[in-house]
Design a protein around this motif. Structure first.
Motif, PDB file in Angstrom:
ATOM      1  N   ARG A 393       0.830  -1.205   0.000  1.00  0.00           N
ATOM      2  CA  ARG A 393       0.000   0.000   0.000  1.00  0.00           C
ATOM      3  C   ARG A 393       0.864   1.254   0.000  1.00  0.00           C
ATOM      4  O   ARG A 393       1.909   1.302   0.645  1.00  0.00           O
ATOM      5  CB  ARG A 393      -0.920   0.013   1.227  1.00  0.00           C
ATOM      6  CG  ARG A 393      -1.845  -1.193   1.308  1.00  0.00           C
ATOM      7  CD  ARG A 393      -2.732  -1.136   2.543  1.00  0.00           C
ATOM      8  NE  ARG A 393      -3.488  -2.355   2.709  1.00  0.00           N
ATOM      9  CZ  ARG A 393      -4.636  -2.624   2.109  1.00  0.00           C
ATOM     10  NH1 ARG A 393      -5.165  -1.713   1.298  1.00  0.00           N
ATOM     11  NH2 ARG A 393      -5.257  -3.772   2.301  1.00  0.00           N
ATOM     12  N   ARG A 394       0.385   2.261  -0.703  1.00  0.00           N
ATOM     13  CA  ARG A 394       1.028   3.564  -0.695  1.00  0.00           C
ATOM     14  C   ARG A 394      -0.032   4.640  -0.537  1.00  0.00           C
ATOM     15  O   ARG A 394      -1.147   4.510  -1.054  1.00  0.00           O
ATOM     16  CB  ARG A 394       1.831   3.788  -1.986  1.00  0.00           C
ATOM     17  CG  ARG A 394       2.992   2.816  -2.148  1.00  0.00           C
ATOM     18  CD  ARG A 394       3.792   3.078  -3.399  1.00  0.00           C
ATOM     19  NE  ARG A 394       4.840   2.078  -3.571  1.00  0.00           N
ATOM     20  CZ  ARG A 394       5.682   2.051  -4.607  1.00  0.00           C
ATOM     21  NH1 ARG A 394       5.603   2.971  -5.552  1.00  0.00           N
ATOM     22  NH2 ARG A 394       6.609   1.101  -4.699  1.00  0.00           N
ATOM     23  N   HIS A 395       0.324   5.687   0.172  1.00  0.00           N
ATOM     24  CA  HIS A 395      -0.611   6.774   0.456  1.00  0.00           C
ATOM     25  C   HIS A 395      -0.111   8.051  -0.218  1.00  0.00           C
ATOM     26  O   HIS A 395       1.054   8.425  -0.075  1.00  0.00           O
ATOM     27  CB  HIS A 395      -0.739   6.987   1.967  1.00  0.00           C
ATOM     28  CG  HIS A 395      -1.117   5.748   2.720  1.00  0.00           C
ATOM     29  ND1 HIS A 395      -2.410   5.281   2.786  1.00  0.00           N
ATOM     30  CD2 HIS A 395      -0.354   4.857   3.406  1.00  0.00           C
ATOM     31  CE1 HIS A 395      -2.439   4.173   3.501  1.00  0.00           C
ATOM     32  NE2 HIS A 395      -1.202   3.892   3.887  1.00  0.00           N
ATOM     33  N   TYR A 396      -1.008   8.696  -0.944  1.00  0.00           N
ATOM     34  CA  TYR A 396      -0.633   9.896  -1.682  1.00  0.00           C
ATOM     35  C   TYR A 396      -1.561  11.058  -1.336  1.00  0.00           C
ATOM     36  O   TYR A 396      -2.720  10.872  -0.953  1.00  0.00           O
ATOM     37  CB  TYR A 396      -0.711   9.652  -3.192  1.00  0.00           C
ATOM     38  CG  TYR A 396       0.280   8.638  -3.715  1.00  0.00           C
ATOM     39  CD1 TYR A 396       1.619   8.970  -3.903  1.00  0.00           C
ATOM     40  CD2 TYR A 396      -0.134   7.341  -4.037  1.00  0.00           C
ATOM     41  CE1 TYR A 396       2.527   8.045  -4.386  1.00  0.00           C
ATOM     42  CE2 TYR A 396       0.776   6.403  -4.517  1.00  0.00           C
ATOM     43  CZ  TYR A 396       2.099   6.759  -4.697  1.00  0.00           C
ATOM     44  OH  TYR A 396       2.995   5.837  -5.171  1.00  0.00           O
ATOM     45  N   LEU A 397      -1.030  12.253  -1.517  1.00  0.00           N
ATOM     46  CA  LEU A 397      -1.840  13.459  -1.458  1.00  0.00           C
ATOM     47  C   LEU A 397      -1.674  14.177  -2.790  1.00  0.00           C
ATOM     48  O   LEU A 397      -0.559  14.473  -3.219  1.00  0.00           O
ATOM     49  CB  LEU A 397      -1.377  14.380  -0.321  1.00  0.00           C
ATOM     50  CG  LEU A 397      -2.183  15.679  -0.199  1.00  0.00           C
ATOM     51  CD1 LEU A 397      -3.584  15.383   0.323  1.00  0.00           C
ATOM     52  CD2 LEU A 397      -1.481  16.676   0.713  1.00  0.00           C
ATOM     53  N   PHE A 398      -2.813  14.436  -3.456  1.00  0.00           N
ATOM     54  CA  PHE A 398      -2.807  15.186  -4.716  1.00  0.00           C
ATOM     55  C   PHE A 398      -3.258  16.609  -4.417  1.00  0.00           C
ATOM     56  O   PHE A 398      -4.294  16.824  -3.787  1.00  0.00           O
ATOM     57  CB  PHE A 398      -3.763  14.550  -5.724  1.00  0.00           C
ATOM     58  CG  PHE A 398      -3.430  13.122  -6.058  1.00  0.00           C
ATOM     59  CD1 PHE A 398      -2.435  12.825  -6.976  1.00  0.00           C
ATOM     60  CD2 PHE A 398      -4.109  12.076  -5.458  1.00  0.00           C
ATOM     61  CE1 PHE A 398      -2.119  11.514  -7.284  1.00  0.00           C
ATOM     62  CE2 PHE A 398      -3.804  10.755  -5.758  1.00  0.00           C
ATOM     63  CZ  PHE A 398      -2.803  10.478  -6.669  1.00  0.00           C
ATOM     64  N   ILE A 399      -2.484  17.579  -4.881  1.00  0.00           N
ATOM     65  CA  ILE A 399      -2.801  18.977  -4.607  1.00  0.00           C
ATOM     66  C   ILE A 399      -2.596  19.811  -5.868  1.00  0.00           C
ATOM     67  O   ILE A 399      -1.697  19.518  -6.684  1.00  0.00           O
ATOM     68  CB  ILE A 399      -1.944  19.513  -3.436  1.00  0.00           C
ATOM     69  CG1 ILE A 399      -2.453  20.858  -2.948  1.00  0.00           C
ATOM     70  CG2 ILE A 399      -0.474  19.575  -3.794  1.00  0.00           C
ATOM     71  CD1 ILE A 399      -1.939  21.251  -1.575  1.00  0.00           C
TER      72      ILE A 399
END
Length: 421
Positions: A393-399
Motif C-alpha cells: 500500500r502507498r498513500h498519496y496526497l494530490f494537490i
C-alpha cells in the motif's frame, strides 16, 4: 481476415461468427477507447486501444487451446470457438478511458458486468450462438479450466496486456516469455496447471506484473493524470445533476445528468444504447469545451487536464488525518478564491495497493516431477510468506499544482501525519 499486430505479428481471425463479431459496431467501438486511459500523459507511446488488446488475447487463447489439445485435453470445436468468443469480448463493456473512469457513468456495474450485458444482446442478435461463450465467461460451464483461460491469475488477458502495455509504453518490466508460459500449460482435475519446468518463467511473470503496476499503472504521475481526469468528470456530473448547462455530446450528457444506479437501470434498460455510443472522443471534446465554462472549478479542472497541468503528488507514510484535510481544504479554497465546498477537488488523498499473488483466487498450480500438483506459493523461492496474500500500500496526497507548501510546520505535518497546530 488477417490483422498485423505489432506485438504478436500476423493474427488470423477465424471466419464465421468471430469475424462477424470483430466487425460488429460494439467491438469496433473499442478502437476508440485507449487501453491505458490517461497513462499516455506519462508514457506517450502508451496510446494503444482495447481493440488491439482484445485481438491479442484472441491470438493467445488460440495458441493455448492448440497446446492443450496437443497434450490430450478434450476440447471440442464448439468449445474452442466459444472460448475464443468469450475471450474476444471480455473487455467489450469498458467505458471511455478504460479503468480511469470505471463506475463513473454506470455506478453499480463493473466493466465485466457490462461486458456480460452486451454479450447477451449479441447472443440475441446472433440467434443464440454465444450461449456457450456466456456460460464459459460466467464460469457456469462444466469445464472450469476453460474459464481460467479467460479469467484467473494466469489468464490470456494478463499475458497480453503485460507484454502489450510494456511494448507501447517503452518499458522492459512487462517483457515476459508469453509463448513459453502457454507451452507449459496443461490440465489436471479440470484445473489449469503449469509444468514444473516452467516455474522460473512463472516467477518472472509474477514479478514483471508487480513491477509493471508500480512502474506504469500506478506510477505517481499516472495516478495524478487519472485523478485530474476523474475529478473533472465528477465536477461535471455535480453541475449537470443540478441542472446547469454543459456543452457535451448527447451520450455523455445522458450519463452526466442521470445517476445510473440499479434502480435507474431497472426502469431504463435502454441505458445500454447510450453507453455503447460513449468513447474517449466524447470525453476529450467535452473537457476541451469545459475549459471555458463559467464555473471556475470545472474550467480549472478541465484546463488542468487539457494542458497537462496535473496534480502535484506527495507520498505520505500513513493516511492523512481528518483535521489536516480540513485545514488543507480551507487553505486551498482561500488561495484559489473558490467556495470551501469545492476545495476537495483540488486537494485529494488516495491510497493505492497491489498484491503480488493471492491464494484466495484461482491458484497457479505447478505439476511436480512426481506428478503431484502444488500451489506455486508453497515452494517458490521468490514468493516467500511476506509477499503472498499481502497488499503493498502507498498513500498519496494530490494537490493543485502552483499551490506551494513551503511552510515548515505545514510540510512536516503532511509528511508525518501530525495534525496542524
Amino acid at each position: 481476415m488477417i490483422i498485423n499486430d505489432p506485438v504478436h505479428g500476423f493474427i488470423d481471425i477465424p471466419k464465421g461468427i468471430i469475424t462477424s463479431l470483430v466487425k460488429h459496431p460494439y467491438f469496433v467501438r473499442l478502437n476508440r477507447i485507449e487501453q491505458l486511459g490517461a497513462t499516455s500523459y506519462v508514457y506517450p507511446g502508451g496510446c494503444h486501444t482495447r481493440f488491439s488488446h482484445s485481438i491479442g488475447t484472441l491470438h493467445l487463447i488460440t495458441i493455448a487451446l492448440e497446446t492443450l489439445r496437443n497434450k490430450g485435453c478434450d476440447i471440442s470445436p464448439h468449445e474452442a470457438e466459444s472460448v475464443k468468443i468469450a475471450m474476444l469480448l471480455h473487455d467489450i463493456g469498458h467505458g471511455p478511458m478504460s479503468h480511469c473512469l470505471e463506475r463513473h457513468f454506470v455506478e453499480c456495474m463493473s466493466h465485466e458486468e457490462l461486458s456480460l450485458l452486451l454479450m447477451k444482446q449479441l447472443n440475441n442478435e446472433f440467434n443464440g450462438q454465444l450461449s456457450t461463450a456466456i456460460e464459459i465467461f460466467t464460469d457456469r460451464y462444466p469445464k472450469h479450466f476453460l474459464h481460467e483461460l479467460i479469467c484467473s491469475q494466469l489468464d490470456m488477458d494478463r499475458l497480453d496486456y503485460l507484454c502489450r502495455d510494456s511494448f507501447f509504453a517503452g518499458v522492459r518490466e512487462g517483457n515476459i516469455g508469453v509463448e513459453r508460459i502457454i507451452k507449459m500449460l496443461n490440465v489436471r482435475d479440470d484445473r489449469l496447471v503449469v509444468e514444473a519446468k516452467g516455474i522460473y518463467t512463472i516467477e518472472n511473470y509474477l514479478m514483471s506484473r508487480r513491477l509493471m503496476y508500480w512502474q506504469v499503472y500506478l506510477h505517481k504521475t499516472t495516478l495524478a493524470a487519472s485523478e485530474t481526469l476523474s475529478t473533472t468528470i465528477l465536477r461535471a456530473k455535480e453541475l449537470a445533476s443540478a441542472g446547469l448547462s454543459l456543452p457535451s455530446p448527447h451520450c455523455l450528457e445522458y450519463f452526466l445528468r442521470n445517476k445510473v444506479n440499479k434502480e435507474f437501470i431497472d426502469n431504463n434498460p435502454q441505458f445500454l444504447d447510450q453507453f455503447i455510443m460513449l468513447d474517449d472522443s466524447d470525453i476529450i471534446s467535452a473537457i476541451k469545451e469545459w475549459t471555458r465554462h463559467h464555473d471556475k472549478t470545472l474550467s480549472l479542472l478541465a484546463s488542468n487536464y487539457t494542458n497537462r497541468n496535473l496534480y502535484k503528488v506527495k507520498e505520505l507514510a500513513t493516511p492523512i488525518d481528518t483535521q489536516t484535510m480540513i485545514q488543507l481544504h480551507h487553505d486551498v479554497a482561500a488561495r484559489l478564491n473558490i467556495a470551501p465546498d469545492c476545495a476537495h477537488y483540488f486537494v485529494r488523498p488516495r491510497e493505492v495497493s497491489q498484491m503480488l499473488y493471492s491464494t484466495a483466487d484461482d491458484h497457479i498450480n505447478i505439476v511436480m516431477k512426481d506428478n503431484t500438483v502444488r500451489d506455486i506459493s508453497n515452494f517458490s523461492e521468490l514468493l516467500h510468506s511476506e509477499m503472498v496474500d499481502r497488499r503493498s500500500r502507498r498513500h498519496y496526497l494530490f494537490i493543485q499544482r502552483g499551490i506551494e507548501i513551503n511552510n515548515k510546520t505545514y510540510f512536516t505535518a503532511l509528511q508525518t501525519n501530525k495534525p496542524l497546530e
